[in-house]
Write a protein that holds these residues in place. Structure first.
Motif, PDB file in Angstrom:
ATOM      1  N   GLY A  30       9.668  13.605   4.527  1.00 42.72           N
ATOM      2  CA  GLY A  30       8.625  13.366   3.524  1.00 42.72           C
ATOM      3  C   GLY A  30       8.558  14.405   2.427  1.00 42.72           C
ATOM      4  O   GLY A  30       7.492  14.875   2.079  1.00 42.72           O
ATOM      5  N   ALA A  31       9.719  14.776   1.870  1.00 40.66           N
ATOM      6  CA  ALA A  31       9.725  15.787   0.812  1.00 40.66           C
ATOM      7  C   ALA A  31       8.988  15.271  -0.421  1.00 40.66           C
ATOM      8  O   ALA A  31       8.994  14.076  -0.698  1.00 40.66           O
TER       9      ALA A  31
ATOM     10  N   ARG B 219      10.877   4.539   1.712  1.00 39.23           N
ATOM     11  CA  ARG B 219       9.919   5.357   2.448  1.00 39.23           C
ATOM     12  C   ARG B 219       8.899   4.463   3.153  1.00 39.23           C
ATOM     13  O   ARG B 219       8.506   4.727   4.295  1.00 39.23           O
TER      14      ARG B 219
ATOM     15  N   ALA C  85      -0.152   6.270   5.313  1.00 38.00           N
ATOM     16  CA  ALA C  85      -0.393   6.475   3.885  1.00 38.00           C
ATOM     17  C   ALA C  85      -0.653   7.944   3.575  1.00 38.00           C
ATOM     18  O   ALA C  85      -0.372   8.411   2.470  1.00 38.00           O
ATOM     19  N   SER C  86      -1.171   8.670   4.555  1.00 40.46           N
ATOM     20  CA  SER C  86      -1.474  10.091   4.332  1.00 40.46           C
ATOM     21  C   SER C  86      -0.241  10.974   4.443  1.00 40.46           C
ATOM     22  O   SER C  86      -0.297  12.162   4.118  1.00 40.46           O
ATOM     23  N   ILE C  87       0.868  10.423   4.935  1.00 42.16           N
ATOM     24  CA  ILE C  87       2.063  11.260   5.064  1.00 42.16           C
ATOM     25  C   ILE C  87       3.251  10.664   4.314  1.00 42.16           C
ATOM     26  O   ILE C  87       4.404  10.932   4.657  1.00 42.16           O
ATOM     27  N   VAL C  88       2.960   9.836   3.288  1.00 48.75           N
ATOM     28  CA  VAL C  88       4.044   9.335   2.418  1.00 48.75           C
ATOM     29  C   VAL C  88       4.833  10.542   1.904  1.00 48.75           C
ATOM     30  O   VAL C  88       6.054  10.529   1.849  1.00 48.75           O
ATOM     31  N   VAL C  89       4.083  11.572   1.514  1.00 50.03           N
ATOM     32  CA  VAL C  89       4.674  12.887   1.306  1.00 50.03           C
ATOM     33  C   VAL C  89       4.080  13.775   2.389  1.00 50.03           C
ATOM     34  O   VAL C  89       2.864  13.779   2.579  1.00 50.03           O
TER      35      VAL C  89
ATOM     36  N   SER D  22       9.661   8.825  16.152  1.00 48.67           N
ATOM     37  CA  SER D  22       9.824   8.230  14.826  1.00 48.67           C
ATOM     38  C   SER D  22       8.848   8.841  13.823  1.00 48.67           C
ATOM     39  O   SER D  22       9.169   9.004  12.647  1.00 48.67           O
ATOM     40  N   VAL D  23       7.649   9.187  14.296  1.00 50.69           N
ATOM     41  CA  VAL D  23       6.701   9.834  13.396  1.00 50.69           C
ATOM     42  C   VAL D  23       7.220  11.209  12.998  1.00 50.69           C
ATOM     43  O   VAL D  23       7.140  11.614  11.839  1.00 50.69           O
TER      44      VAL D  23
ATOM     45  N   VAL E   1       4.107   1.539  -0.818  1.00 49.89           N
ATOM     46  CA  VAL E   1       4.921   1.642  -2.037  1.00 49.89           C
ATOM     47  C   VAL E   1       4.046   2.171  -3.179  1.00 49.89           C
ATOM     48  O   VAL E   1       4.451   3.055  -3.942  1.00 49.89           O
TER      49      VAL E   1
ATOM     50  N   ASP F 297       8.022   1.379  10.172  1.00 53.95           N
ATOM     51  CA  ASP F 297       8.726   1.421  11.455  1.00 53.95           C
ATOM     52  C   ASP F 297       8.125   2.486  12.364  1.00 53.95           C
ATOM     53  O   ASP F 297       7.834   2.238  13.532  1.00 53.95           O
ATOM     54  N   ALA F 298       7.936   3.680  11.804  1.00 56.76           N
ATOM     55  CA  ALA F 298       7.473   4.808  12.611  1.00 56.76           C
ATOM     56  C   ALA F 298       6.079   4.550  13.189  1.00 56.76           C
ATOM     57  O   ALA F 298       5.758   5.006  14.271  1.00 56.76           O
ATOM     58  N   PHE F 299       5.259   3.819  12.438  1.00 59.95           N
ATOM     59  CA  PHE F 299       3.889   3.590  12.893  1.00 59.95           C
ATOM     60  C   PHE F 299       3.719   2.206  13.503  1.00 59.95           C
ATOM     61  O   PHE F 299       2.610   1.703  13.617  1.00 59.95           O
TER      62      PHE F 299
ATOM     63  N   ALA G 259       9.784  10.757  10.428  1.00 55.66           N
ATOM     64  CA  ALA G 259       9.187  10.420   9.131  1.00 55.66           C
ATOM     65  C   ALA G 259       8.576  11.645   8.463  1.00 55.66           C
ATOM     66  O   ALA G 259       8.620  11.794   7.242  1.00 55.66           O
TER      67      ALA G 259
ATOM     68  N   GLU H 197      10.442   3.041   6.251  1.00 57.11           N
ATOM     69  CA  GLU H 197      10.563   4.081   7.271  1.00 57.11           C
ATOM     70  C   GLU H 197       9.218   4.328   7.967  1.00 57.11           C
ATOM     71  O   GLU H 197       9.130   4.394   9.204  1.00 57.11           O
ATOM     72  N   LEU H 198       8.149   4.410   7.159  1.00 57.70           N
ATOM     73  CA  LEU H 198       6.830   4.690   7.726  1.00 57.70           C
ATOM     74  C   LEU H 198       6.304   3.505   8.530  1.00 57.70           C
ATOM     75  O   LEU H 198       5.693   3.675   9.591  1.00 57.70           O
TER      76      LEU H 198
ATOM     77  N   ARG I 109      -8.882   7.952  -1.656  1.00 56.92           N
ATOM     78  CA  ARG I 109      -7.497   8.390  -1.546  1.00 56.92           C
ATOM     79  C   ARG I 109      -6.912   8.636  -2.936  1.00 56.92           C
ATOM     80  O   ARG I 109      -6.256   9.653  -3.163  1.00 56.92           O
TER      81      ARG I 109
ATOM     82  N   ASP J 209      -3.332   3.754   7.619  1.00 60.60           N
ATOM     83  CA  ASP J 209      -4.060   4.803   6.934  1.00 60.60           C
ATOM     84  C   ASP J 209      -3.397   6.169   7.147  1.00 60.60           C
ATOM     85  O   ASP J 209      -3.221   6.962   6.213  1.00 60.60           O
TER      86      ASP J 209
ATOM     87  N   ASN K  51       0.826  -1.209   0.000  1.00 59.87           N
ATOM     88  CA  ASN K  51       0.000   0.000   0.000  1.00 59.87           C
ATOM     89  C   ASN K  51       0.862   1.261   0.000  1.00 59.87           C
ATOM     90  O   ASN K  51       0.604   2.210  -0.749  1.00 59.87           O
TER      91      ASN K  51
END
Lengths: 320, 279
Positions: free
Chosen positions: B24-25, A119, A152-156, B16-17, A103, A125-127, B20, A122-123, B118, A149, A101
């Motif tokens: 996130g650029a 990315r 997924a909203s902060i991939v960017v 970690s958040v 990727v 892990d963070a979540f 991240a 990284e996400l 989305r 979810d 999801n």
């Protein structure tokens, strides 16, 4: 455009009509940047419809809305390039794994395969989802889905993130995790616009709240402002001598002209909805009658009470 | 401001958040082709995770080829093997066209899910999810073709047009199927449920495939039916596919199939995209 620059979201007379229903009926809003802003209201109040118009998923039938300075209709792509969205029902693909999801979204946002995979790791892990990265989302718990979810909203990293009822259906532990993430987002400067039907959630998270009912904005302000606007909290009194509680209850009830509740604590009484001026009179009256008070507190009204006062009906009425 | 966000000091997600968020650029926006291919990749992932969805693409060609060959072969052409020579290009067309309905079913299923919100809130070429799904469908159609051909060769089908002729026939069938898929993407947007699409699809696809020259030549049919069969674009597709496999396809036949595909796509693709964008 200068007039919009201080606001992440500004709407004028925003309206959406479904058949004969005016789901959103002329909402004027100004959401300052960089804080958590809550849309509070019962089911069917028009919160989600408003959010969907702001996220460019629905076209308004009237009025206008600007998000980060861009018109949601004429400059929809500029809005889409700056916001993140987490819908009411998990906006992730249940057939894919958590990693796939992320990727997928990374690729759609323009990352190379390699960077999209990095990315995603990284996400995850963070979540706190690294252990489940290779599992299909349909096997995830509600809390894991919500975290994916949000990831997924902060991939960017968005400038503004829309969250539609982010904790509906979550257990208290997962809810607290999501709350922590939302606070972190705001802390890092992302404006968070969330809808909720939980007054506690709005109170816990939002710096400002718009109370929406039947498609219209009925109140707006900080949680504190909304509470003081109704001006009535609960007077809680604790007596020195529990034996005097019955007499104290009669005295309080007489002065405040309100029903008095006897708390579990045998020395304590609570009178919801007490007017502050009358409360001071009531306390003096207790002392005068020889009913010494150990402690007392005049609490702010709960948002539930505020909602009832503003709308004339409790929050869950329309849900029933 | 009366409320400062509680400092996310201790709890697990905080640091970690935050990290991240800091990394996130936003990369440059991808092009429409790259985005469509990403959606095609999603279609492949879904096939990998839910392989059951291929059951129609696998079972239908095998059942139809075997069933029609041995049911009608003796009666129509003296032997199943002789009939197969005539039938196989037809079952190829039938198998692929019946698979087009799933384009609409999948789109309709997708639209009802939160993930499509989305996608629609992303700054991407709007019809990319549909275009990507069609690319994924083309692969399913190719799989159906490969199965029919492999089974046919096993049963004794011999294409005199050679590999090139077969490839030409397959290419024409897939192109036509992709054009027809737009009919079902439109239905996928218009109708309420996957079941409704299946019902409508049967009403469309059965006459389209059976009232053609897939099973028999129309010579013995009553005049009115002969007219219907001749007007059916599927008849022209089957005739051309047969000719290609026999090595005798003409430029005129090929052009006619491509033209029919172009007309169908030109009508239904814009309608689909417009309806999708308006949703």
């Amino acid at each position: 455009m200068n007039s919009y620059s201080d606001f992440a979201v500004e709407t004028i007379g925003l309206t959406k009509v479904f058949g004969a229903t005016r789901a959103v009926d002329g909402i004027d809003l100004s959401v300052p940047s960089g804080l958590v802003y809550g849309f509070l209201g019962p089911n069917g109040a028009g919160k989600t419809t408003t959010l969907r118009m702001l996220a460019t998923l629905l076209r308004p039938d009237g009025g206008s809305a600007r998000v980060l300075g861009h018109d949601v209709v004429a400059q929809a792509d500029a809005v889409r390039a700056r916001v993140g969205l987490t819908g009411q029902f998990a906006s992730v693909d249940e057939d894919l794994t958590g990693a796939e999801n992320l990727v997928l979204l990374g690729r759609l946002l323009g990352h190379s395969s390699r960077h999209a995979r990095l990315r995603a790791v990284e996400l995850l892990d963070a979540f706190d989802l690294a252990d489940s990265a290779g599992r299909q989302v349909k096997t995830y718990s509600g809390g894991m889905r919500r975290r994916l979810d949000l990831a997924a909203s902060i991939v960017v990293t968005p400038e503004l993130i829309f969250l539609d009822e982010p904790t509906t259906g979550l257990d208290p532990h997962s809810r607290n995790q999501v709350w922590d993430i939302i606070r972190t987002l705001a802390w890092e400067g992302t404006t968070v616009l969330l809808t909720t039907q939980y007054l506690e959630e709005a109170d816990q998270l939002a710096a400002r709240i718009a109370v929406i009912d039947r498609g219209t904005l009925i109140a707006e302000g900080t949680p504190g402002e909304l509470k003081t606007s109704t001006g009535r909290g609960a007077l809680q009194v604790r007596l020195h001598n529990p034996d005097q509680r019955a007499e104290a209850a009669r005295t309080l009830s007489r002065v405040l002209e309100l029903p008095v509740h006897l708390d579990l604590d045998p020395a304590q009484l609570t009178t919801p909805g007490a007017d502050p001026e009358r409360a001071t009179l009531a306390l003096a009256e207790l002392t005068r009658a020889g009913l010494p008070v150990a402690t007392f507190a005049l609490g702010q009204p709960s948002l539930d009470e505020v909602f009832l006062a503003l709308t004339g009906h409790p929050t869950q009425e329309e849900a029933a | 401001m009366t409320l400062t966000p509680t400092a996310p000091a201790g709890p697990a997600p905080g640091a970690s958040v935050r990290a991240a968020l800091a990394t996130g650029a936003r990369p440059p926006a991808p092009g429409s082709l790259s985005t469509s291919l990403t959606f095609a990749w999603r279609a492949l992932l879904k096939i990998r995770h839910v392989p059951e969805q291929l059951s129609d693409v696998i079972a239908v060609p095998i059942i139809f080829t075997l069933m029609f060959t041995y049911l009608f072969g003796g009666a129509l052409d003296g032997s199943p093997r002789a009939y197969l020579q005539f039938l196989l290009p037809g079952t190829l067309v039938m198998a692929v066209l019946l698979a087009t309905v799933y384009t609409g079913v999948n789109l309709n299923t997708d639209l009802g899910k939160g993930v499509f919100d989305r996608f629609r809130a992303l700054p991407i070429w709007r019809p990319a999810p549909i275009a990507g799904a069609l690319i994924g469908d083309a692969l399913r159609y190719l799989l159906a073709c490969a199965l029919v051909l492999a089974l046919g060769l096993l049963l004794g089908f011999r294409p005199h047009g050679g590999a090139l002729g077969v490839l030409l026939a397959v290419a024409l069938v897939v192109v036509f199927a992709l054009a027809l898929s737009w009919v079902f993407t439109l239905l996928g947007l218009l109708l309420r449920s996957p079941n409704a699409i299946m019902s409508v699809a049967m009403v469309v696809l059965f006459p389209l495939t059976l009232a053609s020259n897939i099973l028999v030549e129309p010579d013995t049919m009553p005049g009115w039916l002969h007219t219907v069969v001749d007007a059916n674009p599927v008849t022209h597709l089957v005739t051309t596919a047969r000719a290609a496999m026999a090595g005798s396809a003409t430029a005129g036949q090929i052009t006619a199939v491509l033209l029919a595909s172009a007309v169908i796509a030109a009508v239904f693709a814009p309608l689909t995209v417009r309806l999708y964008n308006a949703k």
